[in-house]
Design an enzyme around this catalytic site. Structure first.
Site, short mmCIF file in Angstrom:
data_model
loop_
_atom_site.label_atom_id
_atom_site.label_comp_id
_atom_site.label_asym_id
_atom_site.label_seq_id
_atom_site.Cartn_x
_atom_site.Cartn_y
_atom_site.Cartn_z
CE1 TYR A 151 -15.31 19.00 20.97
CE2 TYR A 151 -13.49 18.77 22.37
CZ TYR A 151 -15.07 18.90 22.02
OH TYR A 151 -15.72 18.40 22.94
CE LYS A 198 -26.18 9.72 13.12
NZ LYS A 198 -27.23 8.72 13.69
CG ASP A 230 -27.20 7.61 16.72
OD1 ASP A 230 -26.47 6.72 16.19
OD2 ASP A 230 -28.37 7.90 16.02
CG ASP A 254 -15.45 15.88 25.39
OD1 ASP A 254 -15.41 15.68 26.45
OD2 ASP A 254 -15.64 17.05 25.14
CG ASP A 258 -17.97 13.78 29.86
OD1 ASP A 258 -16.81 13.35 30.07
OD2 ASP A 258 -18.26 14.97 29.93
#
Length: 357
Positions: A151, A198, A230, A254, A258
């Site tokens: 971002y 990760k 993940d 993010d 969600d």
């Protein structure tokens, strides 16, 4: 309660809400201890934001509300979705309440987060009694790094067939979000802290993030777990009760928050905070919902809960608890807005919350 303004919200006949006059009455702009910037934005932001202000008014807290304009309609009228006057208002205020952004969301919310110096995005995801949820046992808080990662928006089009994106991670920002996350867990009584990463693939960037976050935990003597992001996505769906506070890099926060929204009933119930050292921005996670804008049926829960997070941030702890408890009671007992299977209006839901106060 102070007298309500004669006009609340925007023109319901205009797409995404057209401006008529401010919903903040002169009575709401007296000199008080905290100045709050109020930016309704687009669509249902024009309806849920006044609802949150009405709830805050019912508490009679020492706030001075000042309204700023931003959004698609402002862009159409002026060519700028986020006028400089609104930027200055947010910068000079103690906190900002933001309603919703439409098509120009990236041109509004990202700059506003930068204006308030936000480094931490706080996203609770909680299942409420009385509402259908995929996982009713879910009660999570994501502490998301808010300034870096992909971002940072460092992109390049090298050829017609090749584009690149640079991921930015610094030790300073990683330590800062970890410190905030562990402090948040301690202050709010959460037992489990998980660091998502990760680093097995992004060995330099997420490796640095993980190393910095683990160093903070060890310095604090805090217990923690780590999870590959993940694998964590799968485990959140299967065993959300195993997690409390999750500290994440920007994009992972993010996406995972969600995902968690889907466990508790959707984005329409999720508040959020964007916290800086001296300023902060509070907003519902949902969008502008132009399909129902102007109909008076938007669910104001996430906006009111965002206002409760603002109260907590400004050390109005008792008032924050009162608002949260009132919203939870109305969600459990009704009335419900159409998105929750009822037929209550935004105004009726808000009135029920105020009655619980």
């Amino acid at each position: 309660m102070r007298e309500r303004a004669a006009t609340i919200g925007r023109d319901p006949d205009a797409e995404n809400g057209g401006s008529t006059s401010s919903f903040l009455s002169p009575a709401r702009t007296r000199g008080m201890s905290h100045q709050i910037a109020v930016i309704p934005g687009d669509g249902i932001g024009q309806e849920v934001t006044p609802a949150a202000i009405d709830v805050l008014d019912a508490l009679e807290v020492d706030f001075e509300f000042r309204e700023g304009e931003a959004g698609d309609r402002v862009a159409e009228e002026t060519g700028d979705p986020l006028p400089e006057a609104t930027i200055e208002l947010a910068r000079e205020s103690d906190a900002t309440l933001f309603g919703a952004a439409g098509e120009r969301a990236a041109d509004i919310i990202l700059p506003l987060r930068e204006v308030v110096g936000s480094y931490a995005n706080v996203r609770p995801a909680k299942a409420y009694p009385g509402l259908e949820a995929v996982k009713p046992e879910t009660d999570l808080v994501f502490i998301r790094e808010n300034t870096q990662g992909v971002y940072a928006q460092i992109e390049s089009q090298l050829t017609d067939d090749l584009a690149t994106l640079t991921r930015v991670v610094t030790r300073e920002a990683s330590r800062k979000i970890a410190e905030y996350g562990f402090e948040y867990a301690e202050e709010h009584g959460y037992d489990n802290v998980t660091i998502a990463h990760k680093a097995n693939v992004m060995q330099e960037t997420d490796g640095l993030f993980l190393e910095a976050a683990e160093a903070v935990a060890e310095e604090r003597g805090a217990d923690y777990d780590t999870e590959l992001m993940d694998a964590l996505a799968m485990k959140l769906v299967m065993y959300p009760e195993d997690y409390d506070v999750i500290i994440t890099p920007n994009l992972a926060g993010d996406v995972l928050s969600d995902l968690a929204a889907g466990l508790v009933g959707g984005l329409g119930l999720l508040p959020s905070a964007n916290v800086g050292d001296d300023n902060a921005l509070f907003e519902p996670v949902h969008g502008s919902a132009p399909d129902i804008a102007g109909q008076g049926v938007a669910n104001p829960s996430a906006m009111i809960l965002s206002a409760a997070m603002m109260l907590d941030h400004l050390d109005y702890d008792d008032e924050a608890t009162r608002v949260t408890d009132a919203v939870e009671t109305v969600l459990a007992e009704g009335p419900h807005t159409p998105d929750l299977g009822g037929d209550a209006s935004t105004e009726a839901f808000t009135a029920a919350v105020i009655e619980q106060l």
